[in-house]
Design an enzyme around this catalytic site. Structure first.
Site, PDB file in Angstrom:
ATOM      1  N   GLY A 123       0.821  -1.201   0.000  1.00 59.50           N
ATOM      2  CA  GLY A 123       0.000   0.000   0.000  1.00 59.50           C
ATOM      3  C   GLY A 123       0.856   1.252   0.000  1.00 59.50           C
ATOM      4  O   GLY A 123       2.069   1.206   0.253  1.00 59.50           O
ATOM      5  N   CYS A 124       0.218   2.379  -0.275  1.00 59.84           N
ATOM      6  CA  CYS A 124       0.949   3.640  -0.402  1.00 59.84           C
ATOM      7  C   CYS A 124       1.429   4.141   0.957  1.00 59.84           C
ATOM      8  O   CYS A 124       2.614   4.430   1.142  1.00 59.84           O
ATOM      9  CB  CYS A 124       0.086   4.673  -1.096  1.00 59.84           C
ATOM     10  SG  CYS A 124      -1.573   4.855  -0.403  1.00 59.84           S
TER      11      CYS A 124
END
Lengths: 346, 346, 346, 346
Positions: free
Chosen positions: A149-150
């Site tokens: 994920g970011c």
């Protein structure tokens, strides 16, 4: 490399296409969309004109797509990628799968099922967590990669040296992260309506964001013990960029030199990690449009804490860029192939 | 009330003028500027046309200004206000002084001198710290008020109930704050140049921002013991607004109900504090142009921490608005006089 | 004044509530919404907390609402207001109606029906066009007011002196307008999605925007002859503000002094119109949150053209503010009542 | 190609460096700065870390720089480039010079001197105007190239087909342009201070902007007769991007098909010009970070006008990108070398 992209009408898919357009070894074969099959991708994203004019196809053709492709990027919502992964692997056992969602990020499926409220249907997958700098050797031999994920990428990269070198009290980790709106995707909702976001800042999902267990799992693995963190995401009025400000209490006697050494020893040879050193201030704008993660760290003598700050472009190092980095590793290409452009500043 | 403003060409001065234009009891007598004396204020700030056309005068006329004024707002850089305060008081012992800078914020002058690197020259002033909700009774009788900083106001208001009611471990307080650019003033510098700030987020002054000791002093007073905090300011690309995200570990056995009760008991009757309750998400935009401070709090069962979030407009509750609130208290006016407008949304 | 607002969950409705909260003579009786009846308005718009907590009611109660109200503001999409107007007038013949949409803006119903593609069902209404500065005497005695559009208000105010004083060639009028996103309302669409609008500028509806015939009708009336104009709206990444840049060729022999005189003679006594004079540069920010329209004009000797520029806040002078201004005129209140605040700058 | 950049600390210089970093044939030899000689370029622009670490040198070393370089890009304020051009040519007669300022843009030096208020000191230069698509054959053999202005590039590209094909009345051309703030450079001034520009739109330099005579000269040349235009620049709160909205009256009998044909015939084979066709809406964001110019055009039957709209990235096609495009032409490289990346969207 023959590449297909499953679910390409979101920002992550568009970003993958942007990056692959400059990748010398990439050939995009199929792009799928369930909402707009038959439409040319550059009608949906006019900025891609001159680069792509391919029509979107439906996921119904997955078997054929899988058979013809060497790599499959999946840009579907969680809960949908695992089915695609299972079927694609069945159709073509040699295919490499890079999932940009959450389905293949967790070793412990119970954690996945608890946070994502959905049963995992592809538990036999030997997925590898694709935070390239930390997992390169596993990525090399993987068939399925769960692309991080970011928020996760920024936060783990900021904290990993401190955890790995046992410099901090693991019970004291707090991550306060700020993200641009592209992280919320292209789907319409009031929270991403221009006039609501503009000149506004707010926290959301305090103590409940799904990137929390992902950060905990990876840091826990590095630490060799379970840990919990406080993670607070914030929405800020920019399109791209994540800044992750991470706090932890230093163990008794840990010196500034030890902290510097930990960062340099883990990342000194990493092209995509730019160490701004002690006292450095990463700014999201300096990473815009690139796969760089800029890192700075600060020791607060008065409180005994270290404050580590990471900046990334959420759509690149936080999504499509790292996915291509992983693809390069998988196919034994120079890791920065297709990713070696300078940031767009200002 | 006859009012003069010393140093009115910064954003804080302009904001004071905006607010006072709607204040039924306010008469602005003198506005000073050393950089542009003789110029009409609405040439510098055309938005004030129809409200002010007064020419700026020089500080050289301070004695006359002080003699004719009942209230003096000071909007000068730190180190300059104390001289003005001293001279104005000498010229007119009845004058009320509200300083929007740091000179009168500290009881302990040593702390001031250590963080601001300047000797204090008006130590005999019996200044009162003007965080109205917490200091109302002292403000009432004050002659000189040190109006709180912007970050300070948001952070203290978020944490005060937890500290006062002894619900948290004082050694665990971390404040991660995000501010709009108007807080940096109207003076030109690369860090506030549009193209540098736009689509950018960064931290600055980690472990060294001057609002740190101010927060520590007030919270320490509430706690009855000295404390240190970690404070990290961030610059975000908006003009107005501060969001302060505050972390602390709850003491063993503290319940969610106890936390709610602490907020309600301290602020339940405060007009300018809007409690969004447990799970509430303050957004800076909801306070834009007003003196409100919106508060929400969250308990993270997994980590045992409380996360308290405050949103304010840095130029209003964080500066000029609170200054007028204090003036209202000083002059026994209804506290919300001139401050009772709804936020500008969206 | 007992006021009800029909359709209050859009930005225009929220802005009306904001303004009326500071209006000394206003009492808001009913607020309607078909999408969220039963919900408190400040749940939908938390910024209104402390000002309103009223629950939204359904339009089904229109008869009762009309009977109890002295003024009705209508904030419905075009095609819906005329039915409300007809029924409300039937229920209470004394009621004053101010429609913020297009239904009552056209004297020539054929023009309305042609551009809006809907049959007009309340042609017997003696509606008055509410551009207050130009129509004040008619507004005074009106029962139904068609409140002008946002682009329209800015463009007509910029051009009216030139047209009225016959200084320009009517066949040469071009209006190039730039608007903030709030003009598009709160309804979700990709064109108002944050990431699409941010760092972007584009034109839309070239040669087809519905404000075109409205501008033409009013200017044509002033000119005493029919005219057509080119009108191009643009979307710019701000929440509030319209800048209208208007071009026309000066008639042979028209002097700069004649142009200045035309502006001063039409607007010299108008409180809400601030004349920046020849060479003046209106900026939308100087009008933010207020009912002001700032005007500047420029003569280009090389081309023989005049360039007139108007800046307004689209939600205030371009919608809710002018509506309240009209209400003040209708009820013989001082025209600036409730509208006399200074702009929020910066 | 051995390249030096004279004056590299502005945004245009930084953008050149960004582009050249991906150009396979480019080697940057010297970068000069008078304000910060001796400083590494990536200290001034940290985003360039990993691409450049070269120290800035002073212009005092121009002779040596010129002798060793094959191409010189000049990024100095007007009035300074011509001296550099003269000296560099004297030192190395084979050198190719591409000036990004105004000094070499005018054939008629009287026009230059009138608008720029400075005497031209290098009139013997056989400079070529570098609007590549229109001047390719001259650029090929040039020694000195005057690279076009940003507004100029967008406006001329939008209007050239209409002028060249004699479709419009030349006396009716009006250009209304909107620019991001990076066009104003990195020098500090209140007009580019974040809080002043944010949520603001304004026109500036009406009837007096120096890009006016540049547009007139090039269009006049295409038309075969002198012409004057109205040009109005506006500042909008984005970092990058110019949108140029151009108006003109069509000559009697000109059909929509003739207009389409003119665009297609002039630009049909141009890689960097993307024709969105009749009714197309260029958006600056679709060109961000690239050398593309997107064009759309609209015929307004009611007024007999054509509205042509161009979108570019002012720092790329409007400055550094077109400069590199010209360099490619000069050195007989494929024109899109180093410029073939997809736009950064969103």
């Amino acid at each position: 490399m023959k590449i297909s992209i499953i679910g390409a009408t979101g920002y992550t898919g568009a970003e993958l296409l942007r990056i692959l357009a400059s990748h010398p070894a990439a050939e995009v074969l199929y792009i799928t969309s369930e909402s707009q099959p038959g439409t040319a991708i550059n009608e949906i994203y006019p900025h891609l004109t001159r680069f792509y004019s391919k029509k979107l196809v439906s996921l119904a053709e997955l078997e054929q797509i899988a058979k013809q492709s060497e790599v499959l990027f999946i840009g579907l919502p969680h809960g949908h990628a695992m089915e695609v992964g299972r079927k694609a692997t069945a159709a073509n056992p040699d295919i490499k799968i890079i999932d940009l969602g959450a389905d293949y990020r967790f070793k412990d499926y119970a954690v996945y099922e608890q946070w994502y409220k959905v049963a995992h249907t592809h538990k036999e997958a030997q997925a590898v967590y694709g935070l390239t700098e930390l997992k390169r050797s596993q990525v090399r031999g993987a068939s399925i990669i769960g692309n991080p994920g970011c928020y996760t990428t920024a936060s783990i990269l900021a904290l990993a040296p401190l955890v790995q070198h046992r410099l901090i009290d693991l019970a004291t980790i707090i991550v306060d992260a700020k993200s641009g709106v592209s992280g919320a995707g292209r789907g319409l909702n009031l929270g991403a309506h221009f006039t609501e976001v503009f000149e506004n800042v707010k926290a959301y999902n305090v103590a409940g964001h799904r990137h929390t267990p992902e950060i905990e799992a990876v840091l826990g693995e590095l630490a060799g013990e379970d840990l919990v963190i406080s993670f607070t995401p914030h929405l800020i009025p920019v399109a791209r960029g994540i800044l992750s400000t991470c706090y932890a209490t230093l163990k008794q006697g840990v010196t500034a030199a030890a902290v510097d050494k930990a960062y340099n020893s883990l990342y000194g040879d990493e092209y995509f990690i730019r160490l701004l050193g002690p006292g450095g201030y990463p700014a999201t704008k300096n990473t815009r449009g690139t796969n760089f993660c800029d890192l700075g760290w600060h020791i607060d003598q008065r409180t005994g804490r270290v404050v580590a700050v990471a900046a990334i472009d959420n759509l690149v190092k936080g999504a499509a860029g790292q996915a291509v980095q992983n693809m390069n590793v998988l196919f034994k290409l120079e890791e920065r192939t297709g990713l070696d452009n300078a940031p767009l500043y200002p």
